[in-house]
Design a protein around this motif. Structure first.
Motif, PDB file in Angstrom:
ATOM      1  N   ALA A  88      81.835  39.192 -34.491  1.00 45.21           N
ATOM      2  CA  ALA A  88      83.192  39.741 -34.428  1.00 45.21           C
ATOM      3  C   ALA A  88      83.199  41.055 -33.644  1.00 45.21           C
ATOM      4  CB  ALA A  88      83.741  39.948 -35.836  1.00 45.21           C
ATOM      5  N   ALA A  89      82.190  41.881 -33.859  1.00 42.54           N
ATOM      6  CA  ALA A  89      82.095  43.137 -33.120  1.00 42.54           C
ATOM      7  C   ALA A  89      81.889  42.883 -31.633  1.00 42.54           C
ATOM      8  CB  ALA A  89      80.951  43.984 -33.671  1.00 42.54           C
TER       9      ALA A  89
ATOM     10  N   THR B 271      87.585  44.749 -44.175  1.00 43.22           N
ATOM     11  CA  THR B 271      86.550  45.767 -44.323  1.00 43.22           C
ATOM     12  C   THR B 271      85.317  45.431 -43.495  1.00 43.22           C
ATOM     13  OG1 THR B 271      87.300  46.325 -46.552  1.00 43.22           O
ATOM     14  CG2 THR B 271      85.045  46.922 -45.986  1.00 43.22           C
ATOM     15  N   GLN B 272      84.914  44.165 -43.542  1.00 40.05           N
ATOM     16  CA  GLN B 272      83.678  43.755 -42.882  1.00 40.05           C
ATOM     17  C   GLN B 272      83.825  43.616 -41.373  1.00 40.05           C
ATOM     18  OE1 GLN B 272      80.591  43.257 -44.142  1.00 40.05           O
ATOM     19  NE2 GLN B 272      81.223  43.884 -46.192  1.00 40.05           N
ATOM     20  N   LEU B 273      84.980  43.127 -40.907  1.00 44.51           N
ATOM     21  CA  LEU B 273      85.137  42.785 -39.495  1.00 44.51           C
ATOM     22  C   LEU B 273      86.006  43.766 -38.725  1.00 44.51           C
ATOM     23  CD1 LEU B 273      85.584  38.899 -39.763  1.00 44.51           C
ATOM     24  CD2 LEU B 273      83.482  40.263 -39.815  1.00 44.51           C
TER      25      LEU B 273
ATOM     26  N   LEU C  12      76.705  36.651 -43.252  1.00 48.78           N
ATOM     27  CA  LEU C  12      77.786  37.629 -43.102  1.00 48.78           C
ATOM     28  C   LEU C  12      77.426  38.660 -42.034  1.00 48.78           C
ATOM     29  CD1 LEU C  12      80.481  38.840 -43.910  1.00 48.78           C
ATOM     30  CD2 LEU C  12      79.335  39.969 -45.835  1.00 48.78           C
ATOM     31  N   ALA C  13      76.169  39.054 -41.972  1.00 51.85           N
ATOM     32  CA  ALA C  13      75.742  40.010 -40.946  1.00 51.85           C
ATOM     33  C   ALA C  13      75.923  39.428 -39.549  1.00 51.85           C
ATOM     34  CB  ALA C  13      74.288  40.408 -41.181  1.00 51.85           C
TER      35      ALA C  13
ATOM     36  N   THR D  38      88.365  41.856 -47.943  1.00 56.69           N
ATOM     37  CA  THR D  38      86.937  41.865 -47.611  1.00 56.69           C
ATOM     38  C   THR D  38      86.728  41.683 -46.114  1.00 56.69           C
ATOM     39  OG1 THR D  38      86.325  40.965 -49.781  1.00 56.69           O
ATOM     40  CG2 THR D  38      84.729  40.716 -47.998  1.00 56.69           C
ATOM     41  N   LEU D  39      87.445  40.727 -45.523  1.00 55.10           N
ATOM     42  CA  LEU D  39      87.276  40.475 -44.097  1.00 55.10           C
ATOM     43  C   LEU D  39      87.762  41.649 -43.253  1.00 55.10           C
ATOM     44  CD1 LEU D  39      88.288  36.702 -44.016  1.00 55.10           C
ATOM     45  CD2 LEU D  39      86.015  37.665 -43.603  1.00 55.10           C
TER      46      LEU D  39
ATOM     47  N   ARG E 192      79.617  39.385 -38.763  1.00 44.85           N
ATOM     48  CA  ARG E 192      80.055  40.755 -38.462  1.00 44.85           C
ATOM     49  C   ARG E 192      79.660  41.146 -37.032  1.00 44.85           C
ATOM     50  NH1 ARG E 192      78.396  42.891 -43.038  1.00 44.85           N
ATOM     51  NH2 ARG E 192      76.325  43.345 -42.234  1.00 44.85           N
ATOM     52  N   ASP E 193      78.442  40.799 -36.635  1.00 45.93           N
ATOM     53  CA  ASP E 193      77.988  41.132 -35.282  1.00 45.93           C
ATOM     54  C   ASP E 193      78.776  40.357 -34.234  1.00 45.93           C
ATOM     55  OD1 ASP E 193      76.121  42.875 -36.307  1.00 45.93           O
ATOM     56  OD2 ASP E 193      74.426  41.492 -36.094  1.00 45.93           O
TER      57      ASP E 193
END
Length: 245
Positions: free
Chosen positions: A176-177, A202-204, A169-170, A199-200, A173-174
């Motif tokens: 996507a950023a 929030t995370q992305l 997930l990390a 969730t997505l 997330r990276d």
């Protein structure tokens, strides 16, 4: 005549798994991971549409029948097997499905053969989260999550889980950023998707593009296909993979 008659059948082995794969088309590659109960005519027809758009399309055959219309009893036969098979994580939270390594290997093979800026991947229903797991590998540049259904939304923790380990997930997330957006499509009132889109988001953050359709349908691109979902997925793949468009 088989609906797969114009597709080239092969196999891919990696990470202790081996499955048949069907390939057709030219251009950048897209891996379409079918939903339950199998590689149905609707999934194949969607693959044919992508071929017509100018892509090399690869259809792994992971479970169930191939090119046969689903019978009313087939899902009842397939789903219990998925609950106990070692390839999937139907109930566990905070885990990436073991099949992810095989799919990443397949993506590298498709990229090596098809070229382009990278590979697209789309998971559906029980395989919905697989596109997220695949984008851990940088060759996957166009991940699509269609009505993700695992882990089964029994309780709030499972309903919110996106079928990834914390470390994967990390990475997602990276990425996507860094500009690798994730496209998600679902019917707004489809209970089996749980709260994963929340969730997505929030995370992305802005890296998650959400398409939520009115109604209580489920299979956004196949059995309950919606023209908005089809159009958005097609444009996403064109934007990410066809660099001259």
């Amino acid at each position: 005549m088989s609906l797969l008659a114009e597709w080239t059948r092969g196999h891919h082995a990696a990470d202790g798994f081996e499955f048949p794969v069907y390939e057709r088309g030219e251009g950048p590659g897209i891996i379409v991971i079918h939903e339950s109960p199998g590689l149905t005519p609707e999934v194949i027809a969607f693959g044919d549409e992508l071929v017509a758009e100018g892509f090399t399309v690869v259809l792994p055959h992971l479970f169930g029948s191939s090119h046969a219309p689903p019978r009313t009893w087939e899902a009842a036969r397939v789903v219990p097997r998925l609950c106990v098979t070692r390839e999937f994580t139907i109930f566990a939270t905070g885990r990436t499905a073991p099949l992810a390594g095989w799919l990443r290997s397949l993506a590298r093979r498709v990229f090596a053969n098809a070229g382009g800026p990278g590979v697209g991947a789309i998971g559906m229903c029980v395989t919905g989260g697989f596109a997220l797991a695949m984008m851990v590998d940088p060759v996957v540049v166009a991940p699509v999550v269609a009505q993700p259904a695992t882990p089964l939304p029994i309780g709030p923790a499972r309903a919110a889980d996106v079928n990834l380990s914390p470390s994967d997930l990390a990475v997602v997330r990276d990425r996507a950023a860094g500009g690798c957006s994730v496209l998600g499509v679902r019917y707004r009132h489809d209970w089996i998707t749980g709260t994963r889109f929340e969730t997505l988001r929030t995370q992305l953050g802005d890296g998650f593009i959400s398409v939520e359709l009115d109604g209580y349908g489920h299979s956004t691109l196949t059995d309950h296909r919606h023209p908005v979902a089809i159009a958005r997925v097609m444009s996403f793949f064109r934007e990410r993979l066809l660099t001259d468009v």
